[in-house]
Design an enzyme around this catalytic site. Structure first.
Site, PDB file in Angstrom:
ATOM      1  CE  LYS A 134      40.608 -23.720 -54.146  1.00  0.00           C
ATOM      2  NZ  LYS A 134      42.205 -24.262 -54.349  1.00  0.00           N
ATOM      3  NE  ARG A 170      51.639 -18.057 -54.266  1.00  0.00           N
ATOM      4  CZ  ARG A 170      50.545 -19.038 -54.183  1.00  0.00           C
ATOM      5  NH1 ARG A 170      49.798 -18.392 -55.050  1.00  0.00           N
ATOM      6  NH2 ARG A 170      50.839 -20.161 -53.499  1.00  0.00           N
ATOM      7  NE  ARG A 203      48.522 -26.213 -49.303  1.00  0.00           N
ATOM      8  CZ  ARG A 203      48.151 -24.970 -50.072  1.00  0.00           C
ATOM      9  NH1 ARG A 203      48.952 -24.366 -50.796  1.00  0.00           N
ATOM     10  NH2 ARG A 203      46.880 -24.457 -50.049  1.00  0.00           N
ATOM     11  NE  ARG A 239      41.989 -27.415 -48.878  1.00  0.00           N
ATOM     12  CZ  ARG A 239      42.017 -26.013 -49.201  1.00  0.00           C
ATOM     13  NH1 ARG A 239      41.121 -25.192 -48.880  1.00  0.00           N
ATOM     14  NH2 ARG A 239      43.028 -25.725 -49.654  1.00  0.00           N
ATOM     15  NE  ARG A 297      49.005 -19.201 -48.764  1.00  0.00           N
ATOM     16  CZ  ARG A 297      48.073 -19.832 -49.140  1.00  0.00           C
ATOM     17  NH1 ARG A 297      47.223 -18.908 -50.129  1.00  0.00           N
ATOM     18  NH2 ARG A 297      47.614 -21.027 -48.892  1.00  0.00           N
TER      19      ARG A 297
HETATM   20  P1  AMP Z   1      43.917 -22.202 -49.009  1.00  0.00           P
HETATM   21  O1  AMP Z   1      44.055 -20.825 -48.520  1.00  0.00           O
HETATM   22  O2  AMP Z   1      42.315 -22.296 -49.404  1.00  0.00           O
HETATM   23  O3  AMP Z   1      44.852 -22.944 -49.865  1.00  0.00           O
HETATM   24  O4  AMP Z   1      44.161 -23.000 -47.633  1.00  0.00           O
HETATM   25  C1  AMP Z   1      45.153 -23.065 -46.736  1.00  0.00           C
HETATM   26  C2  AMP Z   1      45.072 -24.320 -45.654  1.00  0.00           C
HETATM   27  O5  AMP Z   1      44.230 -24.077 -44.927  1.00  0.00           O
HETATM   28  C3  AMP Z   1      45.027 -25.694 -46.394  1.00  0.00           C
HETATM   29  O6  AMP Z   1      46.100 -26.130 -46.759  1.00  0.00           O
HETATM   30  C4  AMP Z   1      44.320 -26.212 -45.272  1.00  0.00           C
HETATM   31  O7  AMP Z   1      45.504 -26.539 -44.116  1.00  0.00           O
HETATM   32  C5  AMP Z   1      43.418 -25.051 -44.468  1.00  0.00           C
HETATM   33  N1  AMP Z   1      42.143 -25.213 -45.112  1.00  0.00           N
HETATM   34  C6  AMP Z   1      41.619 -24.348 -45.571  1.00  0.00           C
HETATM   35  N2  AMP Z   1      40.337 -24.797 -46.174  1.00  0.00           N
HETATM   36  C7  AMP Z   1      40.008 -25.963 -45.354  1.00  0.00           C
HETATM   37  C8  AMP Z   1      38.882 -26.896 -45.489  1.00  0.00           C
HETATM   38  N3  AMP Z   1      37.747 -26.623 -45.938  1.00  0.00           N
HETATM   39  N4  AMP Z   1      39.176 -27.914 -44.774  1.00  0.00           N
HETATM   40  C9  AMP Z   1      40.242 -28.158 -44.055  1.00  0.00           C
HETATM   41  N5  AMP Z   1      41.470 -27.466 -44.168  1.00  0.00           N
HETATM   42  C10 AMP Z   1      41.320 -26.376 -44.778  1.00  0.00           C
END
Ligand code: AMP
Length: 193
Positions: A13, A127, A148, A88, A137
């Protein structure tokens, strides 16, 4: 044009959002990046979010909805935005609808990037192997990826029928090359205008 990119962690994404930002002048809004910035700033929100993120769980809907509501009003979103990592959960999707209606904005497309989940484990292992330890990360591990993915299926995947019923959900094959995925998305956006 306002679009959502949906898909499990590791689907690409962020990569696709960046190329859409570059080629279409749309603003990438990555809630994961916003949370990582909050962690880096050492804020109270960042400290709380870090524990949740490292465990592979979701930050609360209230926090995330407030974060996005504030962001889509900024001038850099006037040409349109790409939501990457939001919504989400179904409550986040519902809150997004309400806030867009209030601001007289609309969603033009919701694009699901579909991937083979076993392949995601190979991607994440590559990665991890290629990223120096101090640049990884906190949530980049095969174990956290499993959590996840479970969270994605339980809490995020129910968004798909929500948008499908409204006729705005489109799906692309995320196992294709980055360029091929980008051109599939371009085709969808051409149809959406
Ligand atoms: P991402 O970089 O999009 O994979 O997000 C990393 C982490 O941030 C996720 O695993 C969640 O813990 C948190 N996170 C990001 N976006 C959201 C969201 N819209 N709602 C809840 N948690 C989020």
């Amino acid at each position: 044009m306002n679009i959502i990119l949906l898909g499990p962690p590791g689907a690409g994404k962020g990569t696709q959002a960046k190329s859409l930002e570059r080629d279409h002048g749309l603003k990438q809004l990555s809630t994961g990046d916003m949370l990582r910035a909050a962690i880096a700033s050492g804020s109270e929100l960042g400290r709380k979010a870090q524990v949740i993120m490292d465990a592979g769980q979701l930050v609360s809907d209230d926090i995330m909805v407030a974060m996005i509501a504030d962001r889509i009003e900024q001038p850099d979103c006037a040409q349109g935005f790409i939501l990457d990592g939001f919504p989400r959960t179904v409550p986040q999707a519902e809150a997004l609808d309400t806030m867009l209606a209030e601001k007289d904005k609309q969603l033009d497309a919701v694009i699901e990037i579909k991937v083979d989940e076993e392949a995601l484990f190979q991607r994440i292992e590559t990665r991890i192997a290629e990223t120096p330890a101090d640049q990884r990360r906190g949530d980049d591990s095969a174990e956290t990826l499993r959590t996840r993915l479970e969270v994605y299926h339980r809490q995020t995947a129910p968004i798909l029928p929500y948008y499908r019923e409204r006729g705005i959900l489109r799906t692309v094959d995320g196992m294709a090359s980055i360029e091929a995925v980008a051109s599939s998305i371009d085709e969808i956006l051409k149809e959406a205008v």
